[in-house]
Design a protein around this motif. Structure first.
Motif, PDB file in Angstrom:
ATOM      1  N   ALA A 442       0.832  -1.208   0.000  1.00 13.95           N
ATOM      2  CA  ALA A 442       0.000   0.000   0.000  1.00 13.95           C
ATOM      3  C   ALA A 442       0.864   1.255   0.000  1.00 13.95           C
ATOM      4  O   ALA A 442       0.558   2.243  -0.687  1.00 13.95           O
ATOM      5  CB  ALA A 442      -0.924  -0.011   1.216  1.00 13.95           C
ATOM      6  N   ILE A 443       1.965   1.236   0.764  1.00 17.55           N
ATOM      7  CA  ILE A 443       2.867   2.393   0.811  1.00 17.55           C
ATOM      8  C   ILE A 443       3.520   2.613  -0.547  1.00 17.55           C
ATOM      9  O   ILE A 443       3.617   3.743  -1.043  1.00 17.55           O
ATOM     10  CB  ILE A 443       3.933   2.184   1.905  1.00 17.55           C
ATOM     11  CG1 ILE A 443       3.280   2.227   3.287  1.00 17.55           C
ATOM     12  CG2 ILE A 443       5.034   3.241   1.800  1.00 17.55           C
ATOM     13  CD1 ILE A 443       4.200   1.846   4.416  1.00 17.55           C
ATOM     14  N   VAL A 444       3.962   1.520  -1.174  1.00 17.43           N
ATOM     15  CA  VAL A 444       4.583   1.619  -2.496  1.00 17.43           C
ATOM     16  C   VAL A 444       3.585   2.170  -3.514  1.00 17.43           C
ATOM     17  O   VAL A 444       3.907   3.067  -4.306  1.00 17.43           O
ATOM     18  CB  VAL A 444       5.110   0.239  -2.938  1.00 17.43           C
ATOM     19  CG1 VAL A 444       5.512   0.270  -4.411  1.00 17.43           C
ATOM     20  CG2 VAL A 444       6.295  -0.181  -2.075  1.00 17.43           C
ATOM     21  N   ARG A 445       2.357   1.641  -3.490  1.00 19.12           N
ATOM     22  CA  ARG A 445       1.334   2.084  -4.443  1.00 19.12           C
ATOM     23  C   ARG A 445       1.044   3.576  -4.270  1.00 19.12           C
ATOM     24  O   ARG A 445       0.978   4.331  -5.249  1.00 19.12           O
ATOM     25  CB  ARG A 445       0.055   1.278  -4.238  1.00 19.12           C
ATOM     26  CG  ARG A 445      -1.065   1.653  -5.216  1.00 19.12           C
ATOM     27  CD  ARG A 445      -2.382   0.997  -4.841  1.00 19.12           C
ATOM     28  NE  ARG A 445      -2.245  -0.441  -4.693  1.00 19.12           N
ATOM     29  CZ  ARG A 445      -2.444  -1.103  -3.558  1.00 19.12           C
ATOM     30  NH1 ARG A 445      -2.797  -0.436  -2.463  1.00 19.12           N
ATOM     31  NH2 ARG A 445      -2.298  -2.412  -3.498  1.00 19.12           N
ATOM     32  N   THR A 446       0.893   4.009  -3.020  1.00 17.52           N
ATOM     33  CA  THR A 446       0.581   5.413  -2.744  1.00 17.52           C
ATOM     34  C   THR A 446       1.716   6.327  -3.191  1.00 17.52           C
ATOM     35  O   THR A 446       1.479   7.401  -3.762  1.00 17.52           O
ATOM     36  CB  THR A 446       0.324   5.605  -1.240  1.00 17.52           C
ATOM     37  OG1 THR A 446      -0.741   4.738  -0.832  1.00 17.52           O
ATOM     38  CG2 THR A 446      -0.044   7.042  -0.932  1.00 17.52           C
ATOM     39  N   THR A 447       2.951   5.905  -2.940  1.00 18.62           N
ATOM     40  CA  THR A 447       4.106   6.715  -3.338  1.00 18.62           C
ATOM     41  C   THR A 447       4.170   6.875  -4.851  1.00 18.62           C
ATOM     42  O   THR A 447       4.420   7.975  -5.371  1.00 18.62           O
ATOM     43  CB  THR A 447       5.408   6.069  -2.828  1.00 18.62           C
ATOM     44  OG1 THR A 447       5.348   5.930  -1.404  1.00 18.62           O
ATOM     45  CG2 THR A 447       6.620   6.912  -3.198  1.00 18.62           C
ATOM     46  N   ILE A 448       3.934   5.780  -5.565  1.00 20.10           N
ATOM     47  CA  ILE A 448       3.991   5.829  -7.032  1.00 20.10           C
ATOM     48  C   ILE A 448       2.896   6.733  -7.588  1.00 20.10           C
ATOM     49  O   ILE A 448       3.139   7.562  -8.482  1.00 20.10           O
ATOM     50  CB  ILE A 448       3.869   4.403  -7.615  1.00 20.10           C
ATOM     51  CG1 ILE A 448       5.101   3.575  -7.227  1.00 20.10           C
ATOM     52  CG2 ILE A 448       3.717   4.451  -9.134  1.00 20.10           C
ATOM     53  CD1 ILE A 448       4.980   2.102  -7.555  1.00 20.10           C
ATOM     54  N   LEU A 449       1.672   6.617  -7.043  1.00 16.92           N
ATOM     55  CA  LEU A 449       0.564   7.452  -7.513  1.00 16.92           C
ATOM     56  C   LEU A 449       0.832   8.927  -7.237  1.00 16.92           C
ATOM     57  O   LEU A 449       0.592   9.791  -8.089  1.00 16.92           O
ATOM     58  CB  LEU A 449      -0.738   7.012  -6.834  1.00 16.92           C
ATOM     59  CG  LEU A 449      -1.317   5.664  -7.286  1.00 16.92           C
ATOM     60  CD1 LEU A 449      -2.498   5.270  -6.405  1.00 16.92           C
ATOM     61  CD2 LEU A 449      -1.749   5.729  -8.749  1.00 16.92           C
ATOM     62  N   VAL A 458      10.161   7.741 -10.171  1.00 16.67           N
ATOM     63  CA  VAL A 458      10.253   6.837  -9.021  1.00 16.67           C
ATOM     64  C   VAL A 458      11.242   5.724  -9.335  1.00 16.67           C
ATOM     65  O   VAL A 458      11.204   5.138 -10.425  1.00 16.67           O
ATOM     66  CB  VAL A 458       8.879   6.223  -8.668  1.00 16.67           C
ATOM     67  CG1 VAL A 458       9.031   5.172  -7.558  1.00 16.67           C
ATOM     68  CG2 VAL A 458       7.915   7.301  -8.220  1.00 16.67           C
ATOM     69  N   VAL A 459      12.118   5.434  -8.363  1.00 13.97           N
ATOM     70  CA  VAL A 459      13.056   4.314  -8.458  1.00 13.97           C
ATOM     71  C   VAL A 459      12.896   3.467  -7.197  1.00 13.97           C
ATOM     72  O   VAL A 459      12.972   3.995  -6.081  1.00 13.97           O
ATOM     73  CB  VAL A 459      14.519   4.792  -8.575  1.00 13.97           C
ATOM     74  CG1 VAL A 459      15.463   3.591  -8.632  1.00 13.97           C
ATOM     75  CG2 VAL A 459      14.704   5.672  -9.799  1.00 13.97           C
ATOM     76  N   ALA A 460      12.661   2.177  -7.370  1.00  7.82           N
ATOM     77  CA  ALA A 460      12.557   1.261  -6.229  1.00  7.82           C
ATOM     78  C   ALA A 460      13.927   0.654  -5.957  1.00  7.82           C
ATOM     79  O   ALA A 460      14.562   0.105  -6.859  1.00  7.82           O
ATOM     80  CB  ALA A 460      11.537   0.168  -6.518  1.00  7.82           C
ATOM     81  N   GLN A 475       2.191  -2.339  -9.910  1.00  8.08           N
ATOM     82  CA  GLN A 475       1.845  -1.012  -9.389  1.00  8.08           C
ATOM     83  C   GLN A 475       2.346   0.102 -10.312  1.00  8.08           C
ATOM     84  O   GLN A 475       2.317   1.274  -9.941  1.00  8.08           O
ATOM     85  CB  GLN A 475       2.442  -0.828  -7.986  1.00  8.08           C
ATOM     86  CG  GLN A 475       2.029  -1.883  -6.981  1.00  8.08           C
ATOM     87  CD  GLN A 475       0.524  -1.992  -6.833  1.00  8.08           C
ATOM     88  OE1 GLN A 475      -0.185  -0.978  -6.859  1.00  8.08           O
ATOM     89  NE2 GLN A 475       0.025  -3.219  -6.703  1.00  8.08           N
ATOM     90  N   SER A 476       2.808  -0.295 -11.508  1.00  8.80           N
ATOM     91  CA  SER A 476       3.297   0.663 -12.518  1.00  8.80           C
ATOM     92  C   SER A 476       4.516   1.437 -12.039  1.00  8.80           C
ATOM     93  O   SER A 476       4.676   2.630 -12.346  1.00  8.80           O
ATOM     94  CB  SER A 476       2.183   1.642 -12.916  1.00  8.80           C
ATOM     95  OG  SER A 476       1.078   0.948 -13.447  1.00  8.80           O
ATOM     96  N   CYS A 477       5.394   0.765 -11.276  1.00  7.85           N
ATOM     97  CA  CYS A 477       6.649   1.401 -10.871  1.00  7.85           C
ATOM     98  C   CYS A 477       7.569   1.456 -12.088  1.00  7.85           C
ATOM     99  O   CYS A 477       7.845   0.426 -12.712  1.00  7.85           O
ATOM    100  CB  CYS A 477       7.310   0.610  -9.751  1.00  7.85           C
ATOM    101  SG  CYS A 477       8.852   1.346  -9.152  1.00  7.85           S
ATOM    102  N   PRO A 478       8.077   2.628 -12.461  1.00 11.22           N
ATOM    103  CA  PRO A 478       8.820   2.750 -13.719  1.00 11.22           C
ATOM    104  C   PRO A 478      10.254   2.225 -13.668  1.00 11.22           C
ATOM    105  O   PRO A 478      10.725   1.622 -14.632  1.00 11.22           O
ATOM    106  CB  PRO A 478       8.801   4.253 -13.998  1.00 11.22           C
ATOM    107  CG  PRO A 478       8.634   4.884 -12.653  1.00 11.22           C
ATOM    108  CD  PRO A 478       7.829   3.935 -11.830  1.00 11.22           C
ATOM    109  N   GLN A 479      10.974   2.462 -12.540  1.00 12.74           N
ATOM    110  CA  GLN A 479      12.395   2.121 -12.513  1.00 12.74           C
ATOM    111  C   GLN A 479      12.765   1.423 -11.206  1.00 12.74           C
ATOM    112  O   GLN A 479      12.057   1.525 -10.201  1.00 12.74           O
ATOM    113  CB  GLN A 479      13.256   3.384 -12.673  1.00 12.74           C
ATOM    114  CG  GLN A 479      13.109   4.073 -14.016  1.00 12.74           C
ATOM    115  CD  GLN A 479      14.030   5.267 -14.147  1.00 12.74           C
ATOM    116  OE1 GLN A 479      15.061   5.348 -13.478  1.00 12.74           O
ATOM    117  NE2 GLN A 479      13.669   6.194 -15.018  1.00 12.74           N
TER     118      GLN A 479
END
Length: 505
Positions: A442-449, A458-460, A475-479
């Protein structure tokens, strides 16, 4: 003083009276018992010597008693009625030796009343003196049998307690601390409860040497005070690590100024998660110590931040990473993409540091649009105004900024939006348990949005498994970056890696 003079007068009068009676009755008795005048003269001489001897013995016993009395008074604090440091030094070694013979442990507790000076300031020294007496009586009444309590002066007390288990020292310290908090209050104030900081060291676990044991307990006491009061147990492993870090700080000073190149730059690739193409690299410093070998950045970076060597180390990382990439034609659009460089929080907001960075970056002005400087979320939030000035000055030259370890600090979105941020790096602690941890997801999703709406990249960080990559893609994280794609590598390996990537496209 009056009592002493009166006692001396009494003793003198009694002594004179005894002397007069001795002379009167001894002469009469001698005349009756020894009628011969010649023999009387001999006995008179013996009588005189007897009187001198009795006088000497009397004075010796009197002086000895007085000396013992004064000595006992000098070993006891008049406020607390407890033995002082001198008595501790004489008795503690014997206490430790006897405990060792009996195979018992000894806990040494160093107790310090918190904010005692404030009591003196508010209640006066008389109030402080009364409080010392009350504290001494309270501690003494609640110690185990065969324990020793000493007053080291001021508001500091020392306890020697026999134990069977190492943890008993900490248990006793916490109980005494609770008693102080519950029972003692500042004179003249019913609402000002006192507290105590207590350092604990155990013999022989920590040391069987009395001086070392005291030093270790004092180190634990200082740590307890830094933590705003309470109990701290000394741990020898932590002490050894502290000594190691102190030595490391000295060696860092030498390494930075040495002609021998001990710091090396490695590069970890960053990827587009969908196409698996390179988008950039992060420069990571490694210290190859000539004797210790490879020293972890987790050890030497905090040390360098404390002793001031972080700036020259950062300068070396920037100049060498740019020089290495440009010498192999790897920096920029036709190379690995962007170069990310970490900026320590100690350098954020420093006018001198910013000026030095600008001066050092002048020769690389043409590459500034390909540089990203990473600042931790905590550093950015602690000094927003100074951080903003640094960002604006370097952004004016084309550089970009990334917030590193995002999610681990306490960001204010109001403050964040004031900064010219181009990128957020999601901390690896939120990636480790993906996809199973719903809270992290949920935290990752919110950060990306949020980043997408603000137009921020955004880079994970810390991607190590295919499952983590798939969860981020969902979650559509780009990088991203991490061991799943590539470990940090030297420039030659990076060049081969880059060409193999380009040939596979």
């Amino acid at each position: 003083m009056k009592l002493s003079v009166r006692s001396a007068l009494k003793i003198s009068l009694i002594y004179v009276l005894i002397g007069v009676l001795w002379i009167l009755f001894s002469d009469r008795g001698l005349a009756i018992l020894v009628p011969d005048p010649e023999r009387q003269a001999t006995w008179q001489m013996l009588k005189g010597w007897l009187y001198v001897g009795a006088t000497a013995l009397f004075l010796y016993l009197l002086v000895k008693r007085q000396v013992n009395h004064v000595s006992s008074l000098s070993r006891v604090n008049h406020l607390s009625q407890l033995p002082i440091r001198q008595a501790f030094d004489e008795e503690a070694s014997e206490y430790l030796e006897q405990a060792a013979k009996d195979s018992r442990l000894v806990g040494l507790l160093l107790i310090d009343l918190d904010n005692f000076q404030a009591v003196n300031d508010v209640s006066g020294y008389c109030g402080g003196d009364r409080l010392i007496g009350e504290a001494a009586r309270l501690l003494k009444a609640n110690l185990p049998d065969e324990s020793g309590l000493y007053h080291f002066g001021g508001d500091k007390f020392v306890v020697l307690a026999s134990m069977s288990e190492p943890d008993q020292g900490e248990v006793l310290a916490r109980r005494l601390g609770e008693l102080v908090a519950d029972e003692l209050e500042a004179p003249g104030s019913e609402h000002h409860r006192l507290s105590a900081s207590i350092g604990v060291a155990v013999s022989p676990d920590d040391s069987d040497n009395l001086d070392e044991l005291l030093r270790f307990a004092d180190a634990a006491l200082l740590r307890a005070k830094r933590e705003k009061g309470g109990v701290c147990r000394f741990h020898h492993s932590l002490y050894k690590r502290q000594l190691w870090l102190q030595q490391l700080a000295q060696e860092l000073d030498v390494a930075v100024s040495s002609d021998i190149d001990q710091f090396h730059v490695m590069f970890q690739p960053q990827y587009d998660l969908r196409s698996h193409t390179l988008t950039g690299v992060e420069a990571l410093v490694r210290w190859h110590h000539p004797e210790r070998g490879l020293v972890s950045p987790e050890d030497f970076i905090p040390v360098s931040e404390n002793n001031g060597t972080i700036l020259p180390i950062t300068e070396q990382v920037i100049s060498r990473s740019i020089a290495l990439l440009t010498s192999h034609d790897l920096l920029g659009e036709h190379g690995v993409g962007r170069l990310s460089i970490n900026i320590s929080e100690k350098l954020v907001g420093s006018e001198l540091s910013c000026a030095r960075l600008e001066e050092m970056l002048e020769p690389y002005a043409e590459y500034m649009p390909w540089l990203t400087f990473e600042i931790t979320e905590t550093a950015a939030m602690e000094n927003v105004d100074a951080c903003l000035q640094m960002m604006q000055r370097l952004c004016a030259q084309g550089a970009r900024f990334s917030i590193d370890d995002f999610g681990t600090g306490f960001s204010s979105l109001l403050k964040l939006k004031q900064l010219p941020i181009h990128e957020l790096k999601i901390d690896r602690s939120f990636i480790d348990e993906l996809p199973g941890n719903k809270d992290d997801l949920a935290i990752v999703r919110t950060t990306i949005l949020m980043a997408r709406e603000l137009g921020i990249q955004v880079v994970a960080e810390g991607i190590e498994t295919a499952e983590q990559e798939q969860a981020l893609l969902a979650q559509s994280c780009p990088q991203g970056q991490g061991y799943f794609f590539a470990r940090p590598m030297q420039i030659d390996a990076l060049k081969l890696f880059f060409h193999s990537q380009r040939n596979s496209i």
